[in-house]
Design an enzyme around this catalytic site. Structure first.
Site, PDB file in Angstrom:
ATOM      1  CG  HIS A   2      -0.484  -4.055   5.402  1.00 48.69           C
ATOM      2  ND1 HIS A   2      -1.085  -3.502   4.307  1.00 48.69           N
ATOM      3  CD2 HIS A   2      -0.155  -5.327   5.054  1.00 48.69           C
ATOM      4  CE1 HIS A   2      -1.128  -4.399   3.329  1.00 48.69           C
ATOM      5  NE2 HIS A   2      -0.562  -5.517   3.750  1.00 48.69           N
ATOM      6  CD  GLU A  60      -2.444  -3.659   9.321  1.00 49.38           C
ATOM      7  OE1 GLU A  60      -2.149  -2.464   9.544  1.00 49.38           O
ATOM      8  OE2 GLU A  60      -3.160  -4.037   8.370  1.00 49.38           O
ATOM      9  CG  HIS A  87      -2.037  -0.974   1.140  1.00 50.60           C
ATOM     10  ND1 HIS A  87      -2.545  -1.669   2.215  1.00 50.60           N
ATOM     11  CD2 HIS A  87      -2.771  -1.358   0.045  1.00 50.60           C
ATOM     12  CE1 HIS A  87      -3.542  -2.440   1.780  1.00 50.60           C
ATOM     13  NE2 HIS A  87      -3.685  -2.277   0.488  1.00 50.60           N
ATOM     14  CD  GLU A 108      -0.611   0.482   4.634  1.00 47.88           C
ATOM     15  OE1 GLU A 108       0.055  -0.557   4.455  1.00 47.88           O
ATOM     16  OE2 GLU A 108      -1.852   0.489   4.770  1.00 47.88           O
TER      17      GLU A 108
HETATM   18 ZN   LIG Z   1      -1.990  -1.683   4.182  1.00 47.87          ZN
END
Ligand SMILES: [Zn+2]
Length: 234
Positions: A153, A206, A46, A49
């Site tokens: 992430h 994350e 992404h 990020e």
């Molecule tokens: Zn992400």
């Protein structure tokens, strides 16, 4: 095992191209000597990020060439990073573009602030694995055959591991982040869904919402352990 602090301004490991983005930006992977890799660690699928790239790079630059045991992708979505967008240059969320049974053509929604509803639309691609970034990553996985993948992430602050694998449990212990079996909403076409179908051990890591400086303090040492093969996966 470690590079002197004064030498940590550049990455000294072998880098290989594994494909190109829509816009022709190189997709690159940093590899241990001999290319033999047990775990692939991957950042910035992404493009909003970028802290994941910063922290993984911090770890990579601290490790001597002969100390690197696993592979690292610092940026799986370079066109998104250049734009600061979650999706790629075509507005596709690459983490919904994997060739899974549950892939759907409907728009996918996300939120960019914690207390907002998931109201921003992106495309999952025109079909399964429609994007060059996804296709190249799938070919790389076929070539490297890692036994586990850790995909980074931000900023849900958890270790998401559908299997509850040893690797996921270890990462949860080391980071203090809660271990979860899912992120609380459906993610059709995600890398995690694909890995589950392939019986590949994939852990979604994350970060918490924090500055890159704070994240380096808390997470660089975990990635050094991961990349130097200090975390057993079974
Ligand atoms: Zn992400």
């Amino acid at each position: 095992m470690f590079v002197e602090t004064s030498m940590r301004g550049v990455i000294r490991h072998a880098c290989a191209a594994y494909g190109k983005s829509h816009e022709g930006n190189p997709l690159t992977v940093w590899l241990p000597e001999g290319r033999d890799t047990e775990i692939l660690v991957l950042a910035s699928i992404h493009g909003d990020e970028s802290e994941t790239t910063v922290v993984l790079s911090d770890a990579l630059r601290a490790i001597r060439a002969d100390g690197l045991k696993n592979a690292a992708i610092l940026c799986a979505n370079p066109d998104g990073i250049v734009r600061g967008t979650r999706g790629n240059a075509k507005g596709v969320d690459l983490n919904r573009n994997f060739p899974t049974d549950n892939w759907r053509p409907d728009p996918v929604y996300y939120k960019s602030r914690e207390n907002e509803p998931q109201g921003i639309a992106l495309s999952p691609g025109t079909h399964r694995a429609s994007e060059p970034e996804t296709q190249a990553l799938l070919l790389l996985l076929e070539e490297l055959k890692p036994r586990a993948v850790v995909t980074l992430h931000a900023a849900l602050a958890c270790i998401d591991d559908a299997d509850g694998s040893l690797l996921g449990r270890r990462l949860a212990e080391k980071t203090g982040l809660p271990l979860q079996a899912d992120v609380g909403y459906a993610t059709p076409g995600s890398f995690g869904s694909w890995a589950l179908e392939q019986n590949l051990n994939l852990v979604t890591y994350e970060f918490e919402a924090a500055s890159p400086y704070e994240l380096k303090e808390r997470h660089t040492s975990v990635f050094i352990e991961l990349l130097t093969g200090k975390i057993n996966i079974e």
